[in-house]
Write an enzyme that holds these catalytic residues in place. Structure first.
Site, PDB file in Angstrom:
ATOM      1  N   VAL A  73       0.716  -1.426  -0.052  1.00  0.00           N
ATOM      2  CA  VAL A  73      -0.101   0.026  -0.044  1.00  0.00           C
ATOM      3  C   VAL A  73       0.879   1.298  -0.099  1.00  0.00           C
ATOM      4  O   VAL A  73       0.668   2.284  -0.468  1.00  0.00           O
ATOM      5  CB  VAL A  73      -0.828   0.038   1.346  1.00  0.00           C
ATOM      6  CG1 VAL A  73      -1.821   1.416   1.275  1.00  0.00           C
ATOM      7  CG2 VAL A  73      -1.881  -1.108   0.999  1.00  0.00           C
ATOM      8  N   LEU A  75       2.151   2.955   2.839  1.00  0.00           N
ATOM      9  CA  LEU A  75       1.694   4.007   3.770  1.00  0.00           C
ATOM     10  C   LEU A  75       0.892   5.114   3.331  1.00  0.00           C
ATOM     11  O   LEU A  75       1.197   6.299   3.661  1.00  0.00           O
ATOM     12  CB  LEU A  75       3.154   4.495   4.346  1.00  0.00           C
ATOM     13  CG  LEU A  75       3.764   3.539   5.476  1.00  0.00           C
ATOM     14  CD1 LEU A  75       5.115   4.071   5.667  1.00  0.00           C
ATOM     15  CD2 LEU A  75       2.955   3.080   6.325  1.00  0.00           C
ATOM     16  N   CYS A 131      10.286   0.606   7.894  1.00  0.00           N
ATOM     17  CA  CYS A 131      10.310   1.561   6.523  1.00  0.00           C
ATOM     18  C   CYS A 131      11.813   1.882   6.044  1.00  0.00           C
ATOM     19  O   CYS A 131      12.520   1.792   7.166  1.00  0.00           O
ATOM     20  CB  CYS A 131       9.595   2.745   6.828  1.00  0.00           C
ATOM     21  SG  CYS A 131       8.298   2.778   8.005  1.00  0.00           S
ATOM     22  N   LYS A 166       7.381  -1.955  16.812  1.00  0.00           N
ATOM     23  CA  LYS A 166       6.942  -3.261  16.041  1.00  0.00           C
ATOM     24  C   LYS A 166       8.018  -3.575  15.211  1.00  0.00           C
ATOM     25  O   LYS A 166       8.580  -2.845  14.217  1.00  0.00           O
ATOM     26  CB  LYS A 166       5.968  -2.524  15.179  1.00  0.00           C
ATOM     27  CG  LYS A 166       4.982  -3.649  14.128  1.00  0.00           C
ATOM     28  CD  LYS A 166       3.829  -3.403  13.780  1.00  0.00           C
ATOM     29  CE  LYS A 166       3.155  -4.621  12.851  1.00  0.00           C
ATOM     30  NZ  LYS A 166       1.888  -4.037  12.254  1.00  0.00           N
ATOM     31  N   THR A 194       5.136  -7.547   8.251  1.00  0.00           N
ATOM     32  CA  THR A 194       5.030  -8.691   6.953  1.00  0.00           C
ATOM     33  C   THR A 194       6.138  -9.083   6.411  1.00  0.00           C
ATOM     34  O   THR A 194       7.424  -8.102   6.920  1.00  0.00           O
ATOM     35  CB  THR A 194       4.415  -7.839   5.798  1.00  0.00           C
ATOM     36  OG1 THR A 194       4.843  -6.559   5.873  1.00  0.00           O
ATOM     37  CG2 THR A 194       2.598  -7.832   6.189  1.00  0.00           C
ATOM     38  N   GLY A 244       0.551 -12.131  13.383  1.00  0.00           N
ATOM     39  CA  GLY A 244       0.883 -12.865  12.147  1.00  0.00           C
ATOM     40  C   GLY A 244      -0.215 -14.006  12.013  1.00  0.00           C
ATOM     41  O   GLY A 244       0.202 -15.179  12.593  1.00  0.00           O
ATOM     42  N   GLY A 245      -0.933 -13.995  11.000  1.00  0.00           N
ATOM     43  CA  GLY A 245      -1.877 -15.022  10.618  1.00  0.00           C
ATOM     44  C   GLY A 245      -2.826 -15.421  11.550  1.00  0.00           C
ATOM     45  O   GLY A 245      -3.601 -16.395  11.285  1.00  0.00           O
TER      46      GLY A 245
HETATM   47  C1  LIG Z   1      -3.214  -4.265   3.671  1.00  0.00           C
HETATM   48  C2  LIG Z   1      -2.203  -4.157   4.806  1.00  0.00           C
HETATM   49  C3  LIG Z   1      -1.559  -3.001   5.261  1.00  0.00           C
HETATM   50  C4  LIG Z   1      -0.750  -2.928   6.343  1.00  0.00           C
HETATM   51  N1  LIG Z   1      -0.364  -1.535   6.831  1.00  0.00           N
HETATM   52  C5  LIG Z   1       0.570  -1.432   7.646  1.00  0.00           C
HETATM   53  C6  LIG Z   1       0.827  -0.274   8.550  1.00  0.00           C
HETATM   54  O1  LIG Z   1       0.638   0.963   7.757  1.00  0.00           O
HETATM   55  N2  LIG Z   1       1.808  -0.372   9.570  1.00  0.00           N
HETATM   56  C7  LIG Z   1       2.332  -1.460  10.083  1.00  0.00           C
HETATM   57  O2  LIG Z   1       2.663  -1.350  11.145  1.00  0.00           O
HETATM   58  N3  LIG Z   1       1.751  -2.689   9.598  1.00  0.00           N
HETATM   59  C8  LIG Z   1       1.055  -2.640   8.388  1.00  0.00           C
HETATM   60  N4  LIG Z   1       0.652  -4.013   8.171  1.00  0.00           N
HETATM   61  C9  LIG Z   1       0.999  -5.179   8.781  1.00  0.00           C
HETATM   62  C10 LIG Z   1      -0.064  -5.762   9.844  1.00  0.00           C
HETATM   63  O3  LIG Z   1      -0.304  -4.919  10.832  1.00  0.00           O
HETATM   64  C11 LIG Z   1       0.431  -7.186  10.654  1.00  0.00           C
HETATM   65  O4  LIG Z   1       1.628  -6.860  11.116  1.00  0.00           O
HETATM   66  C12 LIG Z   1       0.851  -8.205   9.576  1.00  0.00           C
HETATM   67  O5  LIG Z   1       0.004  -8.101   8.333  1.00  0.00           O
HETATM   68  C13 LIG Z   1       0.854  -9.337  10.175  1.00  0.00           C
HETATM   69  O6  LIG Z   1      -0.280  -9.716  10.852  1.00  0.00           O
HETATM   70  P1  LIG Z   1      -1.638 -10.458  10.031  1.00  0.00           P
HETATM   71  O7  LIG Z   1      -0.948 -11.920   9.413  1.00  0.00           O
HETATM   72  O8  LIG Z   1      -2.717 -10.894  11.020  1.00  0.00           O
HETATM   73  O9  LIG Z   1      -2.052  -9.659   8.938  1.00  0.00           O
HETATM   74  C14 LIG Z   1      -0.332  -3.998   7.202  1.00  0.00           C
HETATM   75  C15 LIG Z   1      -0.542  -5.368   6.655  1.00  0.00           C
HETATM   76  C16 LIG Z   1      -1.688  -5.388   5.631  1.00  0.00           C
HETATM   77  C17 LIG Z   1      -2.297  -6.889   5.217  1.00  0.00           C
END
Ligand SMILES: Cc1cc2nc3c(=O)[nH]c(=O)nc-3n(C[C@H](O)[C@H](O)[C@H](O)COP(=O)(O)O)c2cc1C
Ligand SMILES: Cc1cc2nc3c(=O)[nH]c(=O)nc-3n(C[C@H](O)[C@H](O)[C@H](O)COP(=O)(O)OP(=O)(O)OC[C@H]3O[C@@H](n4cnc5c(N)ncnc54)[C@H](O)[C@@H]3O)c2cc1C
Ligand code: FES
Lengths: 305, 258
Positions: A73, A75, A131, A166, A194, A244-245
């Site tokens: 995306v 940010l 970042c 984070k 991620t 994470g997941g």
């Molecule tokens: C579409 C999308 C946008 C994300 N944007 C951010 C963000 O702006 N800042 C951030 O720290 N993490 C961001 N993440 C990461 C998530 O907060 C999370 O750390 C990561 O997806 C793992 O968790 P999940 O498997 O439950 O999604 C984003 C993840 C997704 C899928």
């Protein structure tokens, strides 16, 4: 017993339950507030904020894969000023803990944005250090423990509220990164952000995501995330927020057993808009069925015999 | 808008690689459905949802009709749905065509390939609001043609194929632009591939408002994840990012960066 206590304490904050909406998957809550009452949540971590507004990356930004999701995306956000003036007052009405997720491209950016958030009414600040650092050739802040410590220390001086760092999973030793954040004065660490991934369309031979690389999340990464949360929790004395997941109540319990005080749920919101209420309901049921009176007693309670 | 559990009533091929899926249990969804809106479908065994336009929605019998092309993993799994099997349909979602603004007026529809699917519902909604509707629809060749009979109930249909194997040979957009000499619509509603929109933008007089439906891969479908970005030219001349799912999928042709 017909009702378990799901509440947890995170850096002096009282959360109704350990389930927090993960940054970037929940916007600022407005879209989900139309579907259910957000006061049931443990908290919301807002979309990553930067000092100036950002338009983000060109499309295509996101795609589903067999077992996860790829996103770049970039940010996209309205900037810290608009957040403070127009967005935060609305978020404060949701009746849940508000975590400001922030990002920058220099150590000074992080120091400045946390200073702007001091006294704003957010309950916690989460530093997204995945970042690229413009002063280090675009190497992400979060991959060098010395930089993690420095960026944390500079932000800590300004933040009037608990500061959570984070961590990115794209490192060799997550324990070293967690320790560096603790050394820098972090009140908690959250992980994982991620994994860096990529997808190529076999027919068109083009990159699926315009940015080429993209963050990989969703159920595929869960075992990797559980391992990292376990390693981080053993390395530091500050609370760990795991993610994470996570898709189910059992997944939440798994992260807590590995050492998480609270959890965040991201991608699941994109697959099912009601994921969070379903998980929170299911946690209550899981506790009752398994005779768990206080959910927080599970943190770090993995049996290794 | 809600996440509705629906049951497969019919799922069968209507043209080459093209299927019609009729879902039951859609009374509430159908009552809210507007032309050009979409459903975000969770298919069994497929992780991410797929956005599919509303091809028809009937509150009286509670059915939702989708027409889709088998492209990859998601739509292949959709084509394997058996009668009685459940899917989740989030919606109706998005901002559709401005049907109400053209009640009693003349609207020309322009559709290419799968883009004809949302126009079936749009034609019906326009017809019910008293608009006079003409539809220019184009397909690759006769094997891919569908929907002409449904469309014919509500619109004066002009069919085109690239090779002339069905209807007129050539592109539907060329046909529409050629007919401007004899008649003019109050507006054009279009759904199809990008080159069709580019031809429309190049040939359609500025005085005729054109609305087009965009496609982008989606995450939440709700406007929260910012995954479905498209580029829109603002009044200030600058290019801004908008969300296909929540700000669209229908946008004014002149504001879209094609
Ligand atoms: C579409 C999308 C946008 C994300 N944007 C951010 C963000 O702006 N800042 C951030 O720290 N993490 C961001 N993440 C990461 C998530 O907060 C999370 O750390 C990561 O997806 C793992 O968790 P999940 O498997 O439950 O999604 C984003 C993840 C997704 C899928
Ligand atoms: C608002 C909206 C309405 C739509 N309505 C319809 C419809 O009525 N009928 C229909 O057949 N399709 C429609 N689509 C496109 C449909 O969503 C995609 O074809 C589908 O998601 C592909 O999934 P897949 O798993 O089969 O393909 P994948 O394996 O994900 O991809 C296969 C190919 O499809 C393309 N694709 C993937 N996702 C999309 C997408 N969201 N939009 C456009 N192309 C995509 C990719 O470029 C790729 O080449 C619509 C899309 C949007 C955004
Ligand atoms: S798909 Fe999430 S904002 Fe459009």
């Amino acid at each position: 017993m017909d009702h378990a206590d799901l509440s947890v304490e995170l850096c002096g904050l009282h959360l109704k339950n350990p389930v927090i909406a993960a940054s970037g998957t929940f916007g600022f809550g407005a879209e989900y507030a139309k579907l259910y009452d957000l006061s049931i949540l443990g908290g919301i971590s807002c979309k990553g904020l930067t000092l100036a507004p950002r338009e983000g990356n060109p499309p295509t930004r996101l795609t589903g894969t067999a077992y996860g999701m790829l996103n770049a995306v970039g940010l996209q956000n309205p900037g810290i000023e608009v957040f403070l003036q127009d967005v935060l007052p609305v978020m404060k009405t949701y009746g849940t803990a508000i975590i400001a997720n922030v990002a920058g491209s220099s150590v000074e950016d992080y120091a400045e944005i946390t200073a702007k958030l001091a006294g704003s009414g957010v309950d916690m600040i989460e530093l997204n250090i995945s970042c690229p650092n413009v002063h280090a050739g675009g190497v992400p802040f979060g991959t060098d423990p010395a930089v993690i410590e420095e960026v944390t220390r500079r932000a800590r001086q300004n933040a009037g509220v608990p500061l959570m760092v984070k961590l990115t999973p794209n490192v060799t030793s997550i324990a070293d990164c967690a320790k560096a954040a603790e050394q820098g004065g972090a009140d908690a660490v959250s992980l994982i952000n991620t994994f860096t991934g990529m997808a190529i369309d076999p027919v068109t031979r083009r990159m699926v995501i315009k940015n080429k690389t993209a963050g990989y999340s969703g159920p595929a990464v869960k075992p990797l995330a559980v391992r990292m949360v376990y390693q981080a929790a053993r390395a530091v004395g500050i609370p760990v927020v795991g993610m994470g997941g996570i898709m189910t109540p059992a997944d939440v319990v798994e992260f807590m057993l590995a050492g998480a005080t609270a959890v965040m749920v991201g991608t699941a919101n994109l697959l099912d808009p009601f994921a969070l209420p379903i998980i929170i309901d299911g946690l209550q049921r899981f506790c009752v069925e398994n005779g768990i009176e206080t959910l927080r007693s599970l943190t770090g309670a993995v049996r290794e015999d | 808008m809600n996440d509705h559990t629906m049951r497969t009533a019919l799922n069968y091929p209507v043209a080459r690689d093209t299927y019609k899926l009729v879902l039951k249990g859609a009374r509430e969804f159908a009552a809210e459905a507007e032309a050009g809106c979409f459903a975000h479908i969770r298919i069994p065994r497929v992780l991410a949802r797929r956005p599919i336009s509303i091809a028809d929605a009937d509150p009286t019998d509670g059915t939702l009709t989708l027409i889709y092309a088998v492209k990859g993993e998601g739509t292949r799994a959709m084509s394997e749905l058996l009668v009685g099997q459940e899917v989740l349909a989030l919606g109706p979602l998005g901002k559709g065509f401005p049907v109400k603004d053209y009640a009693g007026k003349t609207v020309w529809l322009l559709g290419g390939g799968l883009g004809v699917a949302p126009l079936l519902f749009t034609a019906r909604k326009l017809y019910e609001s008293g608009a006079s509707v003409r539809a220019y629809i184009g397909f690759k060749n006769s094997h891919y043609v569908y929907g002409t009979a449904e469309l014919g109930r509500y619109a004066d249909v002009r069919s085109y194929t690239d090779d002339g194997s069905f209807g007129i040979a050539g592109f539907a957009v060329k046909g529409m632009l050629g007919d401007l000499a004899a008649a003019r619509p109050h507006a054009v509603f279009a759904c199809g591939p990008k080159p069709m929109y580019q031809a429309l933008a190049a040939g359609m007089p500025q005085s005729i408002p054109c609305y087009i439906s965009l496609e982008e891969r989606m995450g939440c479908g709700l406007g929260a994840c910012l995954g479905c970005a498209c580029e829109i030219r603002g009044e200030d001349g600058g290019v801004h990012i908008k969300r296909v799912c929540a700000d669209g999928p229908v946008f004014s042709l002149r504001e879209v960066v094609l």
